[in-house]
Design a protein around this motif. Structure first.
Motif, mmCIF file in Angstrom:
data_model
loop_
_atom_site.group_PDB
_atom_site.id
_atom_site.type_symbol
_atom_site.label_atom_id
_atom_site.label_comp_id
_atom_site.label_asym_id
_atom_site.label_seq_id
_atom_site.Cartn_x
_atom_site.Cartn_y
_atom_site.Cartn_z
ATOM 1 N N LEU A 1 87.204 73.613 28.660
ATOM 2 C CA LEU A 1 87.226 74.886 27.943
ATOM 3 C C LEU A 1 88.112 74.871 26.691
ATOM 4 C CD1 LEU A 1 87.259 77.310 31.013
ATOM 5 C CD2 LEU A 1 85.289 76.463 29.712
ATOM 6 N N ARG A 2 88.411 73.662 26.172
ATOM 7 C CA ARG A 2 89.148 73.542 24.910
ATOM 8 C C ARG A 2 88.133 73.504 23.766
ATOM 9 N NH1 ARG A 2 91.999 68.158 24.813
ATOM 10 N NH2 ARG A 2 90.082 67.570 25.877
ATOM 11 N N PRO A 3 88.558 73.859 22.547
ATOM 12 C CA PRO A 3 87.656 73.739 21.396
ATOM 13 C C PRO A 3 87.351 72.266 21.105
ATOM 14 C CG PRO A 3 89.857 74.389 20.687
ATOM 15 C CD PRO A 3 89.861 74.394 22.190
ATOM 16 N N ILE A 4 86.197 72.027 20.491
ATOM 17 C CA ILE A 4 85.787 70.672 20.109
ATOM 18 C C ILE A 4 85.688 70.620 18.583
ATOM 19 C CG2 ILE A 4 84.118 68.805 20.428
ATOM 20 C CD1 ILE A 4 83.046 70.360 22.868
ATOM 21 N N PRO A 5 86.795 70.330 17.888
ATOM 22 C CA PRO A 5 86.730 70.229 16.433
ATOM 23 C C PRO A 5 85.806 69.084 16.012
ATOM 24 C CG PRO A 5 89.009 70.314 17.207
ATOM 25 C CD PRO A 5 88.141 70.127 18.406
ATOM 26 N N PRO A 6 85.245 69.147 14.819
ATOM 27 C CA PRO A 6 84.282 68.131 14.391
ATOM 28 C C PRO A 6 84.864 66.722 14.267
ATOM 29 C CG PRO A 6 84.771 69.662 12.602
ATOM 30 C CD PRO A 6 85.443 70.188 13.832
ATOM 31 N N ASP A 7 86.189 66.597 14.160
ATOM 32 C CA ASP A 7 86.789 65.284 13.946
ATOM 33 C C ASP A 7 87.287 64.607 15.228
ATOM 34 O OD1 ASP A 7 88.747 67.231 14.257
ATOM 35 O OD2 ASP A 7 90.179 66.228 12.944
ATOM 36 N N ALA B 1 90.402 68.767 34.526
ATOM 37 C CA ALA B 1 90.289 69.807 33.493
ATOM 38 C C ALA B 1 91.624 70.516 33.293
ATOM 39 C CB ALA B 1 89.189 70.799 33.846
ATOM 40 N N ALA B 2 92.325 70.809 34.375
ATOM 41 C CA ALA B 2 93.633 71.465 34.266
ATOM 42 C C ALA B 2 94.627 70.549 33.563
ATOM 43 C CB ALA B 2 94.145 71.845 35.657
ATOM 44 N N TRP B 3 94.570 69.253 33.849
ATOM 45 C CA TRP B 3 95.472 68.286 33.222
ATOM 46 C C TRP B 3 95.167 68.137 31.728
ATOM 47 C CZ3 TRP B 3 94.109 63.472 31.074
ATOM 48 C CH2 TRP B 3 95.193 62.669 30.705
ATOM 49 N N VAL B 4 93.904 67.922 31.404
ATOM 50 C CA VAL B 4 93.545 67.653 30.003
ATOM 51 C C VAL B 4 93.643 68.921 29.151
ATOM 52 C CG1 VAL B 4 91.016 67.985 29.976
ATOM 53 C CG2 VAL B 4 92.049 66.146 28.625
ATOM 54 N N ALA B 5 93.527 70.085 29.752
ATOM 55 C CA ALA B 5 93.624 71.343 28.998
ATOM 56 C C ALA B 5 95.006 71.515 28.363
ATOM 57 C CB ALA B 5 93.311 72.526 29.906
ATOM 58 N N LYS B 6 96.005 70.814 28.879
ATOM 59 C CA LYS B 6 97.359 70.885 28.331
ATOM 60 C C LYS B 6 97.533 69.955 27.127
ATOM 61 C CE LYS B 6 99.121 71.894 32.911
ATOM 62 N NZ LYS B 6 99.764 71.334 34.088
ATOM 63 N N ARG B 7 96.511 69.152 26.831
ATOM 64 C CA ARG B 7 96.570 68.222 25.706
ATOM 65 C C ARG B 7 95.851 68.817 24.507
ATOM 66 N NH1 ARG B 7 98.418 67.002 30.364
ATOM 67 N NH2 ARG B 7 99.481 65.027 30.511
ATOM 68 N N PRO B 8 96.157 68.310 23.310
ATOM 69 C CA PRO B 8 95.442 68.797 22.127
ATOM 70 C C PRO B 8 93.969 68.386 22.170
ATOM 71 C CG PRO B 8 96.929 66.992 21.550
ATOM 72 C CD PRO B 8 97.180 67.322 22.991
ATOM 73 N N PRO B 9 93.087 69.104 21.460
ATOM 74 C CA PRO B 9 91.654 68.797 21.499
ATOM 75 C C PRO B 9 91.302 67.352 21.145
ATOM 76 C CG PRO B 9 91.997 70.901 20.446
ATOM 77 C CD PRO B 9 93.362 70.293 20.665
ATOM 78 N N GLY B 10 92.092 66.716 20.303
ATOM 79 C CA GLY B 10 91.797 65.341 19.899
ATOM 80 C C GLY B 10 92.411 64.279 20.794
ATOM 81 N N PHE B 11 92.980 64.679 21.931
ATOM 82 C CA PHE B 11 93.640 63.730 22.835
ATOM 83 C C PHE B 11 92.675 62.646 23.288
ATOM 84 C CE2 PHE B 11 94.627 62.469 27.220
ATOM 85 C CZ PHE B 11 95.880 61.910 27.038
ATOM 86 N N ARG B 12 93.148 61.404 23.259
ATOM 87 C CA ARG B 12 92.373 60.265 23.761
ATOM 88 C C ARG B 12 93.198 59.553 24.803
ATOM 89 N NH1 ARG B 12 89.730 57.380 18.468
ATOM 90 N NH2 ARG B 12 89.175 59.295 17.412
ATOM 91 N N SER B 13 92.531 58.973 25.759
ATOM 92 C CA SER B 13 93.212 58.230 26.807
ATOM 93 C C SER B 13 92.600 56.840 26.865
ATOM 94 C CB SER B 13 93.030 58.941 28.143
ATOM 95 O OG SER B 13 93.632 58.212 29.177
#
Length: 101
Positions: free
Chosen positions: A14-20, A80-92
């Motif tokens: 449920l985070r935004p998906i910026p184009p970049d 989802a709860a874990w990744v929601a705390k990261r910025p939209p561009g987070f990569r793992s």
């Protein structure tokens, strides 16, 4: 230039998906289970990878073919709860490193 209202939302985290940021289309019903040409949703690439690491094609087709259903799966809800705390561009990084050639 996109308006903030034009930025899609990932159906898993449920985070935004910026184009970049890395993103991909997810077939709500897998192509191998009759979903070819069926509905798709845009999502963060990291979220898409987690879905396919968690569920089989058959499970996706039978029980987890909506955003709400995906979020209801215990492992995906925790992710989802874990990744929601990261910025939209987070990569793992993918665990296990690179494959040997």
């Amino acid at each position: 230039m996109r308006d903030e209202d034009d930025v899609p939302t990932c159906p898993l985290c449920l985070r935004p998906i910026p184009p970049d940021v890395p993103q991909s289309l997810h077939h709500l019903i897998p192509k191998l289970r009759g979903g070819k040409g069926g509905p798709t949703v845009l999502m963060h690439h990291i979220c898409h990878r987690e879905i396919h690491a968690t569920l089989t094609e058959t499970e996706l087709a039978r029980h987890y073919n909506t955003g709400e259903a995906l979020r209801s799966h215990p492992r995906l809800a925790k992710f989802a709860a874990w990744v929601a705390k990261r910025p939209p561009g987070f990569r793992s990084k993918v665990p296990g490193g690179m494959r040997k050639r």
